[in-house]
Design a protein around this motif. Structure first.
Motif, short mmCIF file in Angstrom:
data_model
loop_
_atom_site.label_atom_id
_atom_site.label_comp_id
_atom_site.label_asym_id
_atom_site.label_seq_id
_atom_site.Cartn_x
_atom_site.Cartn_y
_atom_site.Cartn_z
N UNK A 86 0.85 -1.20 0.00
CA UNK A 86 0.00 0.00 0.00
C UNK A 86 0.88 1.25 0.00
N UNK A 87 0.61 2.16 -0.92
CA UNK A 87 1.34 3.42 -0.96
C UNK A 87 0.85 4.33 0.16
N UNK A 88 1.70 5.28 0.58
CA UNK A 88 1.27 6.20 1.64
C UNK A 88 0.23 7.22 1.16
N UNK A 89 -0.09 7.23 -0.14
CA UNK A 89 -1.07 8.16 -0.72
C UNK A 89 -1.63 7.52 -1.99
N UNK A 90 -2.62 8.12 -2.59
CA UNK A 90 -3.17 7.61 -3.84
C UNK A 90 -2.14 7.73 -4.96
N UNK A 96 2.81 12.59 -8.58
CA UNK A 96 3.10 14.02 -8.55
C UNK A 96 4.12 14.36 -7.47
N UNK A 97 3.97 13.76 -6.30
CA UNK A 97 4.89 14.01 -5.18
C UNK A 97 6.33 13.70 -5.58
N UNK A 98 6.56 12.55 -6.18
CA UNK A 98 7.92 12.14 -6.53
C UNK A 98 8.48 12.94 -7.69
#
Length: 495
Positions: A86-90, A96-98
């Motif tokens: 499971x990723x820490x976000x969608x 986008x974050x990375x």
């Protein structure tokens, strides 16, 4: 002042006497009996006064969080050994974050690497890797600490003074994003295989200080052919055309499996990935290109917490037919065993089940090992049948280097035999020189063909052979002169 305690307790009808010494104030819980012993703190186990107290507890983190570049300063235990897919976000937020953070992160990584190294890109004149195309970088390029003008000056100091004054230039090199970690491929590989370009970071070494790509391949069964690839990267598309008629059918099958991509923890078809598009994963030869190495790095899968896992560069597979141990710390005892357990999921079978098992059966691993067992070292024209320099072909400097290798420099202690390796793990106790977490025993790596495999040491902290000679001169207290160190490097280039 040390205090000594005697404790008696009854377990399963027998009387057990415990005797131990107390070093500092604190408490100790004997969990099997529930006894709490006051005024006890763990001893330093020979690491030096205050050593344990100076280590920091590992920070809490989520996948993708930035992690310190100086992870050697941390120690301790994690809450759990297990991870999940499971990723820490969608997914869209993860992407986008990375992507948005990558330029700033790479700027900081580049600044950190240049604070440690002077990548002058000065090469040895007329000296090339075995493929004949890539120059070999000269060193040392590790920066000396302020106030120290020469490596000879540094080597005259005691380990205690170097540690106290924080002068050690060869501290461990961490994975620059250890929270996510996993494989980081060099630019040359990513250019040919854009499916492995990461959204979050790129390799931290300049291309000049990495192995040639693609590297030549030499076979024990066909020395007359030299480089059997003729300068090509072996791929799933061309391996049959190149090797049909050279290999046995079993070896062909093993090579096919070494080239077949499989899902990994962060290169796969799910959203738990570090590539923009889904991928078929990574093959053994994605890092061990042509049975050698392209300089990709990862984290060793042999420990937890995540941030305690040591960075490991990709070792060459050349000459594995003459080696008895594999992996950097775990002493895996056969090539087929290593092929079977290759840690694409970082030592976490639960993660494998969530993303999709590699499903390497033992019979397949045996065939992979069978091909691996005919990968030869590159030619060494100046060595005779007993791996000694041929005087008529060697320079005076190289002959001096050989003499030092077998004597004053103590290299032969760990690097002996036809592969220049003793098949043991050794603990160099490098923490004598800096305040940090001990790394413990590490496998000795072969020196045969070593000029083709920069950077050096298990975690890539030594960019050149000159840096490597300086490291061992300091750590082993060899007191080599500048002339002797240069001779030793000249000899290593002959291997």
């Amino acid at each position: 002042m040390k205090k000594k305690y005697l404790i008696l307790f009854i377990a399963t009808g027998s009387l057990l006497l415990l005797s131990f010494q107390v070093f500092k104030s604190g408490s100790f819980l004997l969990q099997s009996s529930g006894i709490v012993i006051e005024n006890y703190v763990e001893p330093d186990y020979g690491l030096g006064a205050g050593h344990i107290d100076s280590l920091l507890p590992f920070p809490e983190f989520k996948d993708g969080d930035r992690t310190p570049f100086d992870l050697w300063r941390y120690g301790g235990k994690d809450k759990s050994s297990f991870s999940n897919a499971e990723l820490p976000m969608e997914w869209n937020a993860w992407l986008a974050f990375n992507q948005e953070r990558k330029p700033a992160l790479m700027h900081d990584i580049d600044a950190y690497m240049h604070s440690r190294y002077n990548f002058s890109q000065e090469a040895f004149p007329g000296v090339f890797m075995s493929g004949g195309r890539k120059k070999i970088m000269k060193g040392p390029v590790s920066r000396l600490p302020k106030g120290i003008n020469t490596y000879e000056e540094l080597a005259n100091l005691s380990p205690e003074e170097i540690k106290y004054r924080d002068l050690f230039p060869f501290k461990p090199l961490a994975h620059p994003l250890a929270s996510t970690a996993h494989m980081v491929f060099p630019d040359a590989w990513n250019k040919a295989h854009p499916e492995h370009v990461r959204m979050d970071l790129d390799h931290d070494y300049p291309e000049a200080y990495l192995p040639e790509f693609p590297a030549p391949m030499f076979l024990t069964t066909h020395k007359e052919l030299g480089d059997v690839t003729n300068g090509r990267e072996i791929t799933f598309s061309n391996y049959f055309e190149i090797f049909n008629g050279l290999l046995t059918p079993e070896q062909l099958e093993g090579l096919k499996e070494l080239l077949r991509p499989s899902p990994t923890g962060w290169f796969n078809q799910t959203t738990h990935r570090v590539t923009v598009e889904p991928s078929t994963g990574v093959a053994c030869f994605s890092c061990h290109v042509n049975g050698h190495t392209n300089g990709a790095f990862e984290l060793a899968p042999d420990s937890r917490p995540q941030l305690s896992r040591l960075r490991v560069g990709t070792p060459s597979m050349r000459g594995n037919y003459n080696m008895m141990q594999f992996a950097s710390k775990r002493s895996i005892r056969s090539m087929d065993h290593f092929a079977e357990v290759e840690e694409y999921f970082d030592g976490d079978p639960a993660m494998m089940q969530q993303i999709g098992p590699r499903a390497i059966q033992k019979v397949v691993a045996n065939r992979m090992g069978d091909f691996n067992a005919i990968l030869d070292f590159p030619p060494a024209p100046k060595l005779d049948a007993m791996n000694q320099l041929i005087p008529e072909k060697a320079t005076e400097q190289e002959l001096l280097g050989e003499k030092l290798f077998n004597g004053k420099a103590k290299c032969i202690t760990c690097h002996s035999g036809p592969a220049f390796v003793d098949d043991y793990l050794h603990d160099l106790q490098v923490e004598r020189f800096y305040i940090g977490r001990p790394e413990g025993p590490i496998k000795t790596f072969s020196l045969r063909g070593i000029k083709d495999s920069p950077p050096y040491l298990h975690d890539d902290r030594l960019p050149t052979l000159d840096d490597t000679v300086e490291f061992f001169n300091l750590v082993l207290g060899l007191k080599l002169t500048k002339v002797e160190k240069e001779a030793l490097t000249a000899y290593l280039l002959c291997l």
